[in-house]
Design a protein around this motif. Sequence first.
Motif, short mmCIF file in Angstrom:
data_model
loop_
_atom_site.label_atom_id
_atom_site.label_comp_id
_atom_site.label_asym_id
_atom_site.label_seq_id
_atom_site.Cartn_x
_atom_site.Cartn_y
_atom_site.Cartn_z
N SER A 86 87.25 136.53 -43.52
CA SER A 86 86.12 135.61 -43.56
C SER A 86 86.50 134.30 -42.90
CB SER A 86 85.65 135.35 -44.99
OG SER A 86 86.64 134.61 -45.69
N SER A 115 86.30 143.73 -44.50
CA SER A 115 85.70 143.09 -45.69
C SER A 115 86.57 141.99 -46.30
CB SER A 115 85.38 144.13 -46.75
OG SER A 115 86.57 144.76 -47.20
N ASN A 158 80.34 136.06 -41.25
CA ASN A 158 80.88 136.48 -42.54
C ASN A 158 80.06 137.62 -43.14
OD1 ASN A 158 83.11 134.81 -42.61
ND2 ASN A 158 82.02 133.16 -43.63
N SER A 159 78.76 137.58 -42.97
CA SER A 159 77.90 138.66 -43.44
C SER A 159 78.23 139.97 -42.73
CB SER A 159 76.43 138.33 -43.22
OG SER A 159 76.05 137.23 -43.99
N SER A 171 81.64 141.36 -43.85
CA SER A 171 81.66 141.91 -45.21
C SER A 171 81.07 143.32 -45.30
CB SER A 171 80.92 140.98 -46.17
OG SER A 171 79.54 140.97 -45.89
#
Length: 121
Positions: free
Chosen positions: A98, A95, A85-86, A89
């Motif tokens: 997720s 972005s 997820n990091s 993003s």
Amino acid sequence: MAIINLQTVAPDFFNQKNLSISVPGTSHSTKILSFDSRLKVLRTEIHPRFLTIFGEDGKEYHFLLKGNCNIRIDYRIMQFFSLLNSILSTSHATSKLSITELTIIPLSRTSGLISWVENSE
């Protein structure tokens, strides 16, 4: 679905009220008020229990209580999802993507709590 009466099988645990322990996954903001007296046993291979914790904020928090399996593997997978997820993003193209992360609390080598995803089966 079978039901286990928590007051019968673990009265000391059931009688715990107004704890200074936070509800798992609430970032120390909500303390545990009490536990539901009923543990629902799901009809799957490992028979996890559906546990409801009542928070001091008036909300119900639902968890799976799993035993006889290595919950630490699930915990490591969630850490990997957090890393993904990091990475997702950081790019404009990804972005909005997720992976849903669950709260996983290993209690021992063979048991733990997993946050329940509402409206799932």
